[in-house]
Design a protein around this motif. Structure first.
Motif, PDB file in Angstrom:
ATOM      1  N   ASP A   1      44.206  50.348  49.637  1.00  0.00           N
ATOM      2  CA  ASP A   1      43.043  49.825  50.332  1.00  0.00           C
ATOM      3  C   ASP A   1      43.093  50.265  51.797  1.00  0.00           C
ATOM      4  O   ASP A   1      43.894  49.754  52.585  1.00  0.00           O
ATOM      5  CB  ASP A   1      43.064  48.294  50.226  1.00  0.00           C
ATOM      6  N   THR A   2      42.256  51.242  52.162  1.00  0.00           N
ATOM      7  CA  THR A   2      42.272  51.718  53.542  1.00  0.00           C
ATOM      8  C   THR A   2      41.809  50.641  54.516  1.00  0.00           C
ATOM      9  O   THR A   2      42.166  50.688  55.697  1.00  0.00           O
ATOM     10  CB  THR A   2      41.368  52.951  53.688  1.00  0.00           C
ATOM     11  N   GLN A   3      41.013  49.676  54.045  1.00  0.00           N
ATOM     12  CA  GLN A   3      40.571  48.589  54.912  1.00  0.00           C
ATOM     13  C   GLN A   3      41.751  47.805  55.455  1.00  0.00           C
ATOM     14  O   GLN A   3      41.779  47.392  56.613  1.00  0.00           O
ATOM     15  CB  GLN A   3      39.635  47.641  54.129  1.00  0.00           C
TER      16      GLN A   3
ATOM     17  N   ASP B   1      40.450  40.618  59.110  1.00  0.00           N
ATOM     18  CA  ASP B   1      40.307  40.952  57.691  1.00  0.00           C
ATOM     19  C   ASP B   1      39.121  40.214  57.079  1.00  0.00           C
ATOM     20  O   ASP B   1      39.186  39.007  56.847  1.00  0.00           O
ATOM     21  CB  ASP B   1      41.585  40.579  56.938  1.00  0.00           C
TER      22      ASP B   1
END
Length: 477
Positions: free
Chosen positions: A12-14, A80
């Motif tokens: 997950d690049t987030q 986040d």
């Protein structure tokens, strides 16, 4: 992307973007030095759908948990949008419960410590057999090398050489005292170079073996075969080149071998216990050609790097099924503080403890560890007096030795005085009351307070930790 040498997976690049934002805030709040010492070693990884911050060592994990974890949680939650939970583990803990098939997200631009743990492809059986005949040791690989500020540049150069990359400086010379990892790097380069290019010829020799083989070739009238064998190497690795000092004919042959290989575009890497400029026993033209390439110094391992080496050694022993990969933090800290001269000495101390207690290592107390190792560090070590400690500390901080025993309470004097008391407790056999008497007639409670104060401060203050490391090394000679 990779960071700190960890190999893991955050798909997950987030999550990586969230961590980047968190790090920017933490660097502003903690300062570059503190961030680099403790969080600059960490990497973000994913396992079973959960995101985990992986600290390089158990000690780093404990520091993060005590001093930064609450703030990390706040910043992570603010940045986040998915509201994911962030876990914290040491690298050893994470590797125990997850497969090493992932890729890390970068934490900091300049990692303070690197532990490389990717599983490389094994060399072909015939290649491995020939390598062992040359004296290569399989335990010395890039995967088992722990890199940090003291050896980061040398490590990067070694990796580049082993990939046969273009733009290679020739020759490359790694230098540093005994036990700093030079032989490890040379072996690692040989193994990796053979994996990356099985069709190329890699030759590894100690300088002692180079000399003895050359002498035997002269005796047997086989010098032409000897020369052809070495000059057909695509990569020639010579360990401990300083060994040829005082041997004119051997130096002559080594010089011509070096020139022939370099002019033919082949690669040469050597190690020495000093920089080429300091190898005055070598012939000037050989010394000059060694200086003409890339010279990489390897410095003594700092405290954090020594901790990383200990934890890597524990992990290796655990993989061999010898015991659970754990030891009390205070025991590891003691080893990292006490055995500073070489990596071999450090690993030898841990091996001694393992040999004595085996699977009970996790239960071993600091007092028990010190009792087991006392004969090892009492032997052959110069006796250090409290007077010598006071003098060294005063010089280091630009003070008068009389300041160590004075009543002055200014922080610029009191802190070095406390450091001197802490050092006296570490490396002399004096009791606390005796140390106090030598510091201006202070009582043992003052010394105990100083020792505890320095113990607490050096965890959070990288500058103080470095000062103590330098002073201990200087006093121990």
């Amino acid at each position: 992307m990779t960071s700190g040498g960890y190999v893991g997976a955050v798909t997950d690049t987030q999550a990586g973007l969230v961590w980047d934002k968190t790090c920017l805030a933490l660097k502003r709040e903690l300062g570059d030095a503190t961030f680099g010492s403790w969080l600059g070693q960490a990497a973000l990884r994913e396992h079973a759908g959960e995101v985990c911050l992986v600290a390089a060592t158990g000690v780093a994990r404990d520091w993060i948990r005590r001093h930064a974890w609450r703030r990390i949680g706040e910043l992570w939650a603010q940045n986040d949008p998915l509201g994911r939970r962030l876990d914290l583990k040491s690298k050893m803990e994470f590797d125990t419960v997850s497969a090493a098939d992932t890729q890390a997200v970068p934490v900091a631009a300049t990692p303070a410590l690197r532990v490389v743990d990717a599983e490389p492809a094994a060399p072909a059986p015939e290649t491995a057999r020939q390598a062992r005949q040359q004296g290569l040791q399989e335990r010395f690989s890039f995967d088992t090398f722990v890199a940090g500020p003291a050896n980061e540049f040398a490590f990067a150069v070694a990796r580049r050489v082993a990939t046969w990359a273009d733009g290679h400086f020739n020759p490359v010379v790694f230098h540093g005292p005994y036990g700093f990892g030079k032989t490890h790097l040379l072996n690692a380069m040989a193994w990796e170079a053979m994996r990356n290019a099985p069709d190329k010829r890699v030759v590894y020799l100690t300088a002692e073996r180079f000399t003895s083989t050359f002498v035997r070739a002269i005796q047997d009238k086989q010098t032409a075969a000897f020369k052809a064998d070495l000059r057909n190497a695509d990569l020639l690795l010579i360990d401990d080149v300083h060994f040829v000092a005082g041997k004119p004919s051997t130096q002559e042959e080594l010089f011509h071998t070096l020139i022939a290989l370099v002019e033919d575009g082949r690669r040469v890497v050597m190690t020495a216990d000093r920089a080429p400029t300091d190898l005055s026993e070598l012939e000037p033209r050989l010394r000059s050609h060694l200086q003409a390439g890339l010279v990489c110094g390897i410095e003594p391992a700092d405290y954090n790097l020594r901790l990383g080496i200990l934890e890597r050694k524990l992990a290796t022993l655990a993989q061999q099924g010898k015991f659970l990969p754990s030891a009390r933090p205070e025991v590891l800290q003691f080893l990292a503080e006490r055995f500073t001269d070489s990596v071999r000495e450090l690993e030898g101390a841990l091996n001694t403890l393992v040999a004595r207690v085996g699977g009970d290592l996790a239960r071993l107390t600091l007092d028990e560890a010190q009792a087991i190792l006392r004969p090892h560090f009492a032997c052959g070590e110069k006796r250090v007096t409290v007077d010598q400690i006071q003098k060294a500390v005063a010089e280091h901080y630009g003070l008068q030795q009389s300041d160590m025993t004075s009543e002055r309470r200014a922080r610029a004097v009191a802190r070095p005085r406390q450091a001197a008391m802490w050092i006296a407790k570490q490396i002399t056999t004096r009791s606390l009351p005796d140390i106090g008497r030598r510091f201006g007639g202070r009582d043992h409670t003052t010394v105990l307070h100083a020792v505890r104060r320095i113990e607490a401060l050096k965890v959070d203050d990288p500058t103080l930790a470095r000062d103590l490391d330098v002073l201990l090394r200087k006093l121990r000679g």
